[in-house]
Write an enzyme that holds these catalytic residues in place. Structure first.
Site, short mmCIF file in Angstrom:
data_model
loop_
_atom_site.label_atom_id
_atom_site.label_comp_id
_atom_site.label_asym_id
_atom_site.label_seq_id
_atom_site.Cartn_x
_atom_site.Cartn_y
_atom_site.Cartn_z
N ASP A 1 11.77 94.32 -60.22
CA ASP A 1 10.94 95.49 -60.46
C ASP A 1 10.30 96.03 -59.18
OD1 ASP A 1 11.55 95.08 -63.11
OD2 ASP A 1 9.47 94.91 -63.80
N ALA B 1 0.58 102.64 -72.66
CA ALA B 1 1.94 102.20 -72.28
C ALA B 1 2.60 103.37 -71.58
CB ALA B 1 2.72 101.77 -73.51
N TYR C 1 9.79 102.89 -74.44
CA TYR C 1 10.22 101.76 -75.26
C TYR C 1 9.11 100.75 -75.51
CZ TYR C 1 10.97 98.14 -71.64
OH TYR C 1 10.80 97.19 -70.66
N LYS D 1 9.41 90.47 -78.19
CA LYS D 1 10.46 90.31 -79.22
C LYS D 1 10.03 89.31 -80.29
CE LYS D 1 11.75 93.14 -76.96
NZ LYS D 1 11.36 93.72 -75.67
N ALA E 1 0.24 83.93 -53.35
CA ALA E 1 0.69 84.02 -51.96
C ALA E 1 0.03 85.20 -51.26
CB ALA E 1 2.21 84.19 -51.94
N ALA F 1 2.50 81.02 -64.94
CA ALA F 1 3.55 80.09 -65.36
C ALA F 1 4.89 80.67 -64.90
CB ALA F 1 3.54 79.93 -66.87
N HIS G 1 36.07 91.70 -88.97
CA HIS G 1 35.57 92.46 -90.11
C HIS G 1 34.78 91.52 -91.03
CE1 HIS G 1 35.42 95.31 -93.41
NE2 HIS G 1 35.77 94.31 -94.22
N CYS H 1 8.46 88.77 -67.79
CA CYS H 1 9.45 88.69 -68.86
C CYS H 1 9.11 87.60 -69.89
CB CYS H 1 10.82 88.44 -68.24
SG CYS H 1 12.10 88.06 -69.41
C1 LIG Z 1 5.88 94.42 -72.97
C2 LIG Z 1 7.12 94.35 -72.12
C3 LIG Z 1 8.36 94.23 -72.72
C4 LIG Z 1 9.50 94.17 -71.95
N1 LIG Z 1 10.70 94.04 -72.57
C5 LIG Z 1 11.83 93.97 -71.85
C6 LIG Z 1 13.08 93.79 -72.47
O1 LIG Z 1 13.18 93.71 -73.70
N2 LIG Z 1 14.18 93.70 -71.70
C7 LIG Z 1 14.10 93.78 -70.33
O2 LIG Z 1 15.14 93.69 -69.67
N3 LIG Z 1 12.93 93.96 -69.70
C8 LIG Z 1 11.79 94.05 -70.43
N4 LIG Z 1 10.59 94.18 -69.78
C9 LIG Z 1 10.59 94.30 -68.31
C10 LIG Z 1 10.77 92.93 -67.65
O3 LIG Z 1 9.72 92.09 -68.06
C11 LIG Z 1 10.76 93.08 -66.15
O4 LIG Z 1 11.76 94.01 -65.78
C12 LIG Z 1 11.07 91.76 -65.46
O5 LIG Z 1 10.13 90.78 -65.81
C13 LIG Z 1 11.07 91.95 -63.93
O6 LIG Z 1 11.32 90.74 -63.32
P1 LIG Z 1 10.78 90.47 -61.83
O7 LIG Z 1 11.26 89.10 -61.48
O8 LIG Z 1 11.14 91.58 -60.95
O9 LIG Z 1 9.19 90.50 -61.92
P2 LIG Z 1 8.15 89.83 -62.90
O10 LIG Z 1 8.76 89.30 -64.11
O11 LIG Z 1 7.04 90.81 -63.02
O12 LIG Z 1 7.66 88.57 -62.07
C14 LIG Z 1 6.92 88.69 -60.91
C15 LIG Z 1 6.12 87.42 -60.74
O13 LIG Z 1 5.54 87.42 -59.45
C16 LIG Z 1 4.29 86.79 -59.52
N5 LIG Z 1 3.51 87.22 -58.37
C17 LIG Z 1 3.19 88.49 -58.01
N6 LIG Z 1 2.50 88.49 -56.86
C18 LIG Z 1 2.38 87.19 -56.50
C19 LIG Z 1 1.76 86.54 -55.41
N7 LIG Z 1 1.13 87.22 -54.45
N8 LIG Z 1 1.79 85.19 -55.37
C20 LIG Z 1 2.42 84.48 -56.33
N9 LIG Z 1 3.03 85.04 -57.39
C21 LIG Z 1 3.01 86.39 -57.46
C22 LIG Z 1 3.71 87.28 -60.85
O14 LIG Z 1 2.71 86.39 -61.32
C23 LIG Z 1 4.97 87.28 -61.73
O15 LIG Z 1 5.10 86.08 -62.43
C24 LIG Z 1 9.41 94.24 -70.53
C25 LIG Z 1 8.17 94.36 -69.91
C26 LIG Z 1 7.03 94.42 -70.69
C27 LIG Z 1 5.70 94.53 -70.01
#
Ligand SMILES: Cc1cc2nc3c(=O)[nH]c(=O)nc-3n(C[C@H](O)[C@H](O)[C@H](O)COP(=O)(O)OP(=O)(O)OC[C@H]3O[C@@H](n4cnc5c(N)ncnc54)[C@H](O)[C@@H]3O)c2cc1C
Length: 466
Positions: free
Chosen positions: A313, A273, A189, A52, A118, A38, A445, A43
């Site tokens: 990431d 973790a 964390y 959260k 992809a 989805a 305040h 995130c």
């Molecule tokens: C439990 C947990 C709690 C977190 N809490 C926080 C927080 O409180 N605050 C915060 O800032 N960060 C938090 N994070 C980290 C945060 O989720 C990530 O830093 C963030 O989602 C990174 O965004 P992104 O767009 O780089 O990648 P992602 O959110 O990982 O998105 C990448 C997307 O690419 C898609 N994808 C990958 N390969 C392919 C492909 N070949 N074809 C099609 N789709 C593909 C995946 O399905 C995914 O949906 C948390 C992470 C976890 C696991």
């Protein structure tokens, strides 16, 4: 019908990818976004938002439960109970609202979303395996990689099949029964947020980490109130210890301490973790320069290949949603021909532990290592009226500033609700505030924000309320 050619093709619809796609489309760039899950990525689906939501539910339950036994506020409640299936459904409802919202935003911006996984053929060609079995080939002028990260498994403790004992954060967020004995491997964390939540929901929780302290990525003083809270909650800690693997009968986790022999912790669930790593599988068909495990990019998001971009990431630490979004916006604007750079002075990091932790910019030690003469002062929440009215007198706000001109370099805070101070901290640093600026602003305040002002005043030697 999905287009077979486009100007920009984004792989991954997480906070990095969907923000980049929306911004590019806003600027008139024909954009296709490919996502296998989805929209919203880690995130929204399995990270920030569901964690959260679970933390909030655990807090609410814990509050009712404690009111029944120990409330100093004179509140009495009946016996607390929780229907975890309802809790999980509520959490999924929150996730659904947000992922649905992102899908609507993408639609409204004119982004063409293609559901499926992809496979990169080359820097201008991507095949998408769609749910109905067909493969769609898309040609693009610019390819933006936003595939995010994945949890790191430990070789001695591989993740189990669904329903099994060894969990990643994804499964730990979706449990439908409270584990009796949950062992968390990793005191960063994610491990502590989820460990504390499940403890509040009734599990016996033990945390194991090879480091000697909790939240090893943060300044030691910030971890101390968190450590005290963990102990108060009855979470057992084995620091300086390594997880060696499950016992032969699978009923426990073998742990080795640095000083003693191996011992066994009872565990019906083990949450590993131990960190996350960039999701680089499938990038082999590109000749990208790497930075360790991450894709190497410049300040615009350009990789070593022309017109191939990467954000979020996938590009390494800090792996945080707000960094991914900010990088996504910059890369989209550069693809549209604008001049932008991703060069923030500070990226806030927040732990939604209890108490919460925020770090933005430099600590005094980091400033000294960078060759800057810095001063630092803290203001304790024990002297902040709002904190006391919320039973949150533990923790502090600390400011770090240049010695010579008092330019604010960093903030650290630990305490109840301090995550909401992150914006103020970032504004001060990004807008070049000095201690005198922060100290001279009228703060409402009674709020926790007064501790921000007082920390600045204290650094100037003139705190009022201390
Ligand atoms: C439990 C947990 C709690 C977190 N809490 C926080 C927080 O409180 N605050 C915060 O800032 N960060 C938090 N994070 C980290 C945060 O989720 C990530 O830093 C963030 O989602 C990174 O965004 P992104 O767009 O780089 O990648 P992602 O959110 O990982 O998105 C990448 C997307 O690419 C898609 N994808 C990958 N390969 C392919 C492909 N070949 N074809 C099609 N789709 C593909 C995946 O399905 C995914 O949906 C948390 C992470 C976890 C696991």
């Amino acid at each position: 019908m999905a287009p077979k050619t486009t100007t920009l093709l984004v792989i991954g619809g997480g906070p990095g990818g969907y923000v980049a796609a929306i911004r590019a489309a806003q600027l008139g760039v024909a954009t296709v976004l490919v996502e296998g899950m989805a929209p919203g990525g880690t995130c929204l689906n399995i990270g920030c938002i569901p964690s959260k939501a679970l933390i909030h539910a655990a807090d609410e339950y814990d509050r009712v439960r404690r009111a029944n036994t120990t409330s100093p506020l004179g509140i009495h409640a009946g016996a607390a109970g929780i229907d975890l299936a309802v809790t999980q459904a509520w959490k999924e409802g929150v996730v659904g609202k947000l992922t649905g919202g992102v899908a609507a935003l993408l639609r409204k911006a004119g982004v063409h979303v293609v559901g499926g996984w992809a496979r990169i053929v080359d820097g201008k060609t991507v095949d998408v395996a769609q749910a109905h079995g067909e493969t769609l080939r898309i040609q693009c002028e610019h390819l933006l990689l936003a595939t995010g990260s994945e949890p790191m498994a430990l070789p001695q403790l591989p993740f189990s099949e669904p329903g099994g004992k060894v969990l990643s954060s994804t499964e730990a967020l979706a449990l439908t029964e409270v584990p009796q004995h949950l062992v968390v491997v990793g005191a960063g964390y994610i491990g502590l947020e989820l460990g504390m939540a499940w403890r509040k929901l009734g599990a016996e929780v033990t945390v194991v980490d090879v480091a000697d302290r909790v939240l090893p990525g943060y300044d030691e003083d910030l971890g101390k109130p968190v450590l005290a809270a963990l102990k108060r909650m009855g979470i057992v800690l084995h620091l300086g210890c390594t997880a060696e693997g499950l016992t032969a009968d699978g009923s426990g986790l073998r742990v080795r301490s640095r000083h003693a022999d191996e011992f066994v912790l009872p565990a019906d669930r083990v949450l590993v973790a131990a960190g996350r790593r960039p999701r680089t599988a499938g990038l082999e068909s590109l000749q990208l320069d790497m930075d360790g495990r991450a894709v190497k990019v410049d300040a615009t998001g350009r990789t070593s290949m022309r017109n191939v971009w990467a954000i979020g990431d996938l590009t390494g630490e800090p792996m945080l949603a707000h960094r991914a979004m900010a990088q996504g916006e910059v890369a989209a604007e550069c693809i549209a021909g604008h001049k932008r750079r991703f060069a923030p002075l500070a990226i806030p990091a927040v732990c939604f532990t209890d108490p919460e932790v925020v770090a933005v910019g430099l600590t005094q030690t980091q400033a000294v290592h960078a060759g800057i003469e810095a001063l630092s002062a803290l203001f304790p929440f024990a002297a902040n009226g709002r904190a006391l009215t919320m039973e949150g007198g533990e923790g502090f706000v600390r400011v770090v500033a240049r010695q010579d001109n008092h330019l604010v370099l960093g903030w650290q805070a630990v305490g109840q609700g301090v995550s909401e101070l992150a914006a103020a901290f970032s504004y001060a640093i990004e807008m070049g505030a000095r201690l005198e600026d922060v100290g001279g602003i009228v703060h409402a305040h009674p709020t926790l924000g007064e501790a921000v002002q007082e920390a600045a005043l204290r650094a100037l030697g003139r705190a009022i309320h201390l």
